[in-house]
Write a protein that holds these residues in place. Structure first.
Motif, PDB file in Angstrom:
ATOM      1  N   GLN A 148       0.814  -1.197   0.000  1.00  0.00           N
ATOM      2  CA  GLN A 148       0.000   0.000   0.000  1.00  0.00           C
ATOM      3  C   GLN A 148       0.857   1.261   0.000  1.00  0.00           C
ATOM      4  N   GLU A 150       0.132   5.713   0.492  1.00  0.00           N
ATOM      5  CA  GLU A 150      -0.867   6.706   0.890  1.00  0.00           C
ATOM      6  C   GLU A 150      -0.846   7.849  -0.105  1.00  0.00           C
ATOM      7  N   GLU A 155      -5.303   5.202   1.851  1.00  0.00           N
ATOM      8  CA  GLU A 155      -4.484   4.023   1.586  1.00  0.00           C
ATOM      9  C   GLU A 155      -4.936   3.384   0.272  1.00  0.00           C
ATOM     10  N   THR A 242       0.969  -1.878   8.186  1.00  0.00           N
ATOM     11  CA  THR A 242      -0.014  -0.810   8.428  1.00  0.00           C
ATOM     12  C   THR A 242      -1.230  -1.311   9.198  1.00  0.00           C
TER      13      THR A 242
END
Length: 296
Positions: A148, A150, A155, A242
């Protein structure tokens, strides 16, 4: 050359007499398999074979066939495009030709079988570390190994990993979106390195760095007999995960759900979720959704 023979320039697309040119998109040049072999297939190294195909259904399926036939550890199969690729939980996955890295690795690890669950996590750490070091993009890992980034506070997924066990072999599939444009994204929650502002999007550079990074971490993990702590894998993953410390909704097999806080990984790489009543449950497989905290 007549005007009819000249490649069309509109949209940087052109066609020759024998079908689509490998340069149909100048932002997406084809990989040079011979150059990659010269750089990566070295004496004493992990990688023993490397092939690049223009199109296949699934690199995992193809490489699994080679594994069954007795292919040695260290085979790498890269596809410029796949038309029957699978992600986790049997989801279909597709992307435009040469817009990312789509590959599978054939491994024959000698660690205890119960520690093989750490292998996809190791791949995720390798990719995240490469993306940060080479492309300058901070990538996180949603448990177990969704890559992932941001973008504008949201996300978004840029890649995923799928491992399949065949006898004593493990075939690891990896898809990483590199140059997908906004209008090419399969779903709004997806992204690419380019959309995340990557400093480097050359696929050959990224592939070389990724395979070298993985070979180093894999060697350390093997020497530690798959121990995630002794090999440094657990702290490396924890630093990039995360999911830990977040409220999650885990969609389990059988249409069941588990809600709670993701508090740890156990020794098998399973996600430990603490529910509202304080009980802890280890999850080996499931689709994890990060739940935003309720506004106060």
């Amino acid at each position: 050359m007549t005007d009819a023979d000249r490649p069309r320039r509109s949209g940087l697309r052109g066609f020759g007499h024998d079908g689509p040119s490998p340069w149909t998109d100048l932002d997406r040049p084809p990989l040079d398999a011979a150059a990659l072999r010269r750089d990566l297939l070295v004496d004493g190294g992990l990688w023993t074979a490397l092939d690049v195909v223009e199109l296949t259904g699934s690199t995992n399926t193809d490489l699994t066939g080679r594994a069954v036939a007795g292919a040695a550890e260290g085979a790498v199969l890269v596809a410029e495009q796949q038309d029957a690729a699978r992600g986790r939980l049997d989801r279909r996955w597709s992307a435009p030709a040469r817009s990312g890295l789509f590959l599978s690795l054939l491994l024959r690890p000698t660690v205890p079988r119960e520690r093989l669950g750490w292998l996809p996590i190791l791949v995720g750490v390798s990719v995240a570390a490469t993306v940060q070091r080479v492309a300058g993009v901070q990538a996180g890992l949603k448990w177990p190994n969704d890559l992932q980034v941001e973008i504008d506070g949201a996300e978004r997924k840029i890649g995923g990993i799928l491992t399949e066990l065949t006898g004593d072999a493990v075939v690891v599939g990896l898809g990483l979106n590199v140059t997908l444009r906004q209008e090419e994204l399969p779903v709004p929650a997806a992204a690419s390195l380019a959309l995340a502002g990557a400093e480097v999007t050359d696929r050959a550079t990224l592939l070389r760095a990724l395979l070298r990074e993985f070979a180093e971490l894999y060697g350390e993990w093997q020497r530690a007999h798959g121990d995630p702590q002794a090999s440094g894998l657990l702290p490396a993953y924890t630093a990039r995960c995360t999911t830990l410390g977040r409220q999650v909704l885990v969609q389990l097999p059988g249409e069941r759900e588990l809600r709670g806080e993701a508090v740890a990984l156990d020794t098998d790489g399973r996600l430990v979720v603490r529910t509202a009543d304080g009980a802890r449950q280890a999850v080996a497989a499931g689709d994890v959704v990060h739940v935003r905290p309720e506004p106060r």
